[in-house]
Design a protein around this motif. Structure first.
Motif, PDB file in Angstrom:
ATOM      1  N   SER A   1      -9.068 -20.672 -12.500  1.00 33.96           N
ATOM      2  CA  SER A   1      -8.082 -21.450 -11.750  1.00 33.96           C
ATOM      3  C   SER A   1      -7.488 -20.690 -10.575  1.00 33.96           C
ATOM      4  O   SER A   1      -7.003 -21.309  -9.610  1.00 33.96           O
ATOM      5  N   ILE A   2      -7.498 -19.352 -10.637  1.00 38.07           N
ATOM      6  CA  ILE A   2      -6.950 -18.567  -9.522  1.00 38.07           C
ATOM      7  C   ILE A   2      -8.067 -17.901  -8.717  1.00 38.07           C
ATOM      8  O   ILE A   2      -7.809 -17.073  -7.848  1.00 38.07           O
ATOM      9  N   PHE A   3      -9.317 -18.262  -9.060  1.00 41.05           N
ATOM     10  CA  PHE A   3     -10.508 -17.805  -8.325  1.00 41.05           C
ATOM     11  C   PHE A   3     -10.602 -16.274  -8.297  1.00 41.05           C
ATOM     12  O   PHE A   3     -10.936 -15.673  -7.271  1.00 41.05           O
ATOM     13  N   GLU A   4     -10.317 -15.660  -9.434  1.00 37.60           N
ATOM     14  CA  GLU A   4     -10.426 -14.210  -9.577  1.00 37.60           C
ATOM     15  C   GLU A   4     -11.299 -13.872 -10.782  1.00 37.60           C
ATOM     16  O   GLU A   4     -11.323 -14.631 -11.762  1.00 37.60           O
ATOM     17  N   PRO A   5     -11.997 -12.716 -10.787  1.00 37.43           N
ATOM     18  CA  PRO A   5     -12.151 -11.782  -9.664  1.00 37.43           C
ATOM     19  C   PRO A   5     -13.043 -12.337  -8.559  1.00 37.43           C
ATOM     20  O   PRO A   5     -13.031 -11.856  -7.435  1.00 37.43           O
ATOM     21  N   VAL A   6     -13.847 -13.362  -8.909  1.00 31.97           N
ATOM     22  CA  VAL A   6     -14.629 -14.096  -7.906  1.00 31.97           C
ATOM     23  C   VAL A   6     -14.539 -15.575  -8.248  1.00 31.97           C
ATOM     24  O   VAL A   6     -14.195 -15.955  -9.370  1.00 31.97           O
TER      25      VAL A   6
ATOM     26  N   ASP B   1     -14.254 -26.494  -2.498  1.00 31.10           N
ATOM     27  CA  ASP B   1     -13.656 -26.408  -1.167  1.00 31.10           C
ATOM     28  C   ASP B   1     -12.221 -25.889  -1.192  1.00 31.10           C
ATOM     29  O   ASP B   1     -11.576 -25.766  -0.138  1.00 31.10           O
ATOM     30  N   GLU B   2     -11.719 -25.573  -2.396  1.00 31.63           N
ATOM     31  CA  GLU B   2     -10.375 -24.999  -2.509  1.00 31.63           C
ATOM     32  C   GLU B   2     -10.408 -23.543  -2.974  1.00 31.63           C
ATOM     33  O   GLU B   2      -9.364 -22.967  -3.305  1.00 31.63           O
ATOM     34  N   ALA B   3     -11.579 -22.939  -2.975  1.00 36.92           N
ATOM     35  CA  ALA B   3     -11.724 -21.582  -3.522  1.00 36.92           C
ATOM     36  C   ALA B   3     -10.888 -20.547  -2.786  1.00 36.92           C
ATOM     37  O   ALA B   3     -10.575 -19.487  -3.336  1.00 36.92           O
ATOM     38  N   ASP B   4     -10.507 -20.831  -1.547  1.00 33.81           N
ATOM     39  CA  ASP B   4      -9.696 -19.892  -0.760  1.00 33.81           C
ATOM     40  C   ASP B   4      -8.221 -20.282  -0.709  1.00 33.81           C
ATOM     41  O   ASP B   4      -7.448 -19.714   0.071  1.00 33.81           O
ATOM     42  N   MET B   5      -7.817 -21.213  -1.550  1.00 34.25           N
ATOM     43  CA  MET B   5      -6.463 -21.752  -1.427  1.00 34.25           C
ATOM     44  C   MET B   5      -5.367 -20.728  -1.703  1.00 34.25           C
ATOM     45  O   MET B   5      -4.235 -20.868  -1.214  1.00 34.25           O
ATOM     46  N   PHE B   6      -5.661 -19.691  -2.481  1.00 33.98           N
ATOM     47  CA  PHE B   6      -4.642 -18.693  -2.817  1.00 33.98           C
ATOM     48  C   PHE B   6      -4.810 -17.396  -2.032  1.00 33.98           C
ATOM     49  O   PHE B   6      -4.206 -16.378  -2.393  1.00 33.98           O
ATOM     50  N   GLN B   7      -5.630 -17.437  -1.003  1.00 38.04           N
ATOM     51  CA  GLN B   7      -5.923 -16.224  -0.252  1.00 38.04           C
ATOM     52  C   GLN B   7      -4.634 -15.600   0.285  1.00 38.04           C
ATOM     53  O   GLN B   7      -3.783 -16.278   0.863  1.00 38.04           O
ATOM     54  N   GLY B   8      -4.504 -14.276   0.070  1.00 35.98           N
ATOM     55  CA  GLY B   8      -3.335 -13.550   0.542  1.00 35.98           C
ATOM     56  C   GLY B   8      -2.208 -13.439  -0.464  1.00 35.98           C
ATOM     57  O   GLY B   8      -1.268 -12.663  -0.262  1.00 35.98           O
ATOM     58  N   LEU B   9      -2.288 -14.205  -1.558  1.00 39.20           N
ATOM     59  CA  LEU B   9      -1.245 -14.151  -2.591  1.00 39.20           C
ATOM     60  C   LEU B   9      -1.584 -13.107  -3.649  1.00 39.20           C
ATOM     61  O   LEU B   9      -2.751 -12.863  -3.948  1.00 39.20           O
ATOM     62  N   GLU B  10      -0.552 -12.509  -4.219  1.00 36.79           N
ATOM     63  CA  GLU B  10      -0.740 -11.661  -5.392  1.00 36.79           C
ATOM     64  C   GLU B  10      -1.155 -12.531  -6.570  1.00 36.79           C
ATOM     65  O   GLU B  10      -0.789 -13.715  -6.642  1.00 36.79           O
ATOM     66  N   SER B  11      -1.893 -11.943  -7.501  1.00 36.85           N
ATOM     67  CA  SER B  11      -2.378 -12.710  -8.655  1.00 36.85           C
ATOM     68  C   SER B  11      -1.252 -13.440  -9.365  1.00 36.85           C
ATOM     69  O   SER B  11      -1.383 -14.608  -9.742  1.00 36.85           O
TER      70      SER B  11
END
Length: 446
Positions: free
Chosen positions: A87-92, A36-46
């Protein structure tokens, strides 16, 4: 005393025979990310995404033990770049991996949870084995490699990395090694090198096996004596092992680093040809969309100055987007660019004329099969390749450890203690350790 406390005490007292008689606890502490936190960094640079905010220390249920599997009491683990990605949910988000795995079978469904216990390295002691396991038993001291395969189809039976259901444990599966207990398949287990501490033994697994396949194996670059090998990030988690393999195999490493301190580490390993890319001021990209071929040429000239006029036979690639154009350019005619990662970006650009007209090859290399992992671990056990552990954190500080790796503020590998209460424990062969102590400590406190 808790059940985990009893297990820990038996291991610390070298009473490994008692482990089989101790109860496996119903829960344990693990490092998790939350669905439920997978979108917590949305909009931030890596670079602005902070693993300390997404990595949690949670009490989680011990998973059901299936056929061909083992539960391991984890004494120590380590940070890999895949933990940073998780931890930063990248690339998916890795929850997509868990969902896909969960659809495979009722047993695999265990992995599809609203939390993901991460980590792709461990050293520890086998607690229990499932039905059908005969090579390992409770009380065995082990390390684990991170290849998870099903092998029900034909594709993986020549090279298990080609299995259609090949996954990286702790990244594409749940119940990873950054925890007090981990769930692995029995064919992930290997003997713990007996001259190393728990944290030292945990640190090579993923990167050592990856470097072995990428550089030494016939499935990778098939390095030979005398090859000039360009190694990006030569003092880092992957590059530090590539540098050792090049030196041990009679090759000539050209080590690319980003600071005088990292250059000194490479010299301690025995490398002589070193490029400090920051000191030289290389800028391979003019802007976000355009590379600078003149910088490729300047880089190639520097390599030839160091090697007496020779271009690299092999380029050991893992930064990806930032360096790949320069790598394709720098390889000699007929040379090989072998890549296993893309830590600076996945969409690579290069001038194809330098590839096709000069008969160069690009080889994709991903982790290692069990045979390659076993050989890489065997070399560690014999003291021919050494761990590159520089610093160790406690389990509760895993977020900071991951941040170090994310920001490239580390050298070699960063370790994490789980059930081991302090560093320096777990050594059985003190004579072999003393013989190789300088190599073992090469990255310490740098």
């Amino acid at each position: 005393m808790s059940q985990l406390g009893e297990i820990q005490q038996a291991i610390l007292n070298d009473d490994l025979g008692a482990v089989a008689s101790l109860d496996v606890p119903e829960s344990y502490r693990g490092i998790t990310v939350h669905k439920d936190e997978a979108d917590m960094f949305q909009g931030l640079e890596s670079r602005d995404k902070d693993p300390r905010k997404s990595l949690h220390v949670d009490e989680v249920p011990t998973p059901e033990l299936g056929p061909g599997e083992a539960l391991v009491a984890v004494m120590a683990s380590a940070i890999n770049y895949n933990t940073v990605w998780t931890s930063i949910f990248e690339p998916v988000s890795t929850f997509k991996f868990l969902e896909r795995y969960g659809r495979l079978s009722p047993l695999a469904k265990r992995h599809d949870l609203p939390y993901h216990v991460v980590g792709s390295d461990l050293s520890g002691v086998v607690l229990r084995t499932g039905v059908g396991v005969h090579n390992w038993k409770a009380g065995d001291e082990v390390v684990a490699h991170c290849l998870n395969v099903e092998l029900e189809g034909p594709d993986g039976h020549n090279d298990t990395m080609l299995d259609t259901e090949q996954r990286i444990w702790g990244f594409e599966t749940n119940f990873g090694g950054l925890a007090e207990i981990a769930l692995v398949k029995a064919n992930q287990l290997m003997p713990k090198p007996d001259h190393l501490t728990w944290e030292e033994a945990a640190s090579p697994g993923l990167v050592n096996s990856t470097a072995y396949r990428q550089l030494v194996s016939r499935n990778g670059a098939d390095m030979k004596q005398g090859d000039v090998v360009l190694i990006w990030g030569a003092s880092g988690g992957l590059g530090s092992y590539a540098t050792q393999y090049a030196l041990n195999g009679g090759a000539i490493p050209v080590c690319v680093v980003s600071s005088p301190e990292k250059a000194e580490i490479c010299r301690k390993l025995g490398a002589e040809l070193i490029i400090d890319r920051n000191a030289e001021g290389y800028r391979f990209w003019k802007d976000d969309d355009n590379q600078d071929p003149k910088e490729w040429q300047r880089f190639g000239k520097k390599i030839r100055e160091l090697t007496g006029g020779e271009d690299p036979d092999i380029v050991f690639e893992h930064p990806g987007r930032e360096t790949f154009g320069a790598s394709v350019y720098a390889a000699r005619k007929g040379g090989t660019i072998v890549t296993c990662a893309s830590t600076s970006g996945f969409m690579h650009q290069y001038d194809n004329r330098y590839l096709w007209m000069n008969l160069k090859r690009i080889i994709g290399s991903h982790f290692a099969n069990y045979r390659e992992s076993w050989e890489a671990n065997r070399l560690i056990s014999k003291g021919l390749i050494h761990p590159t552990l520089s610093k160790t954190y406690g389990l509760e500080d895993t977020g900071q450890a991951a941040l170090d790796v994310h920001r490239n503020a580390h050298q070699g590998k960063v370790g994490v203690l789980a059930l081991a209460p302090e560093e320096g424990l777990g050594v059985r062969n003190h004579e072999l350790r003393e013989k190789h102590i300088d190599g073992i400590n090469a990255f310490r406190n740098v």
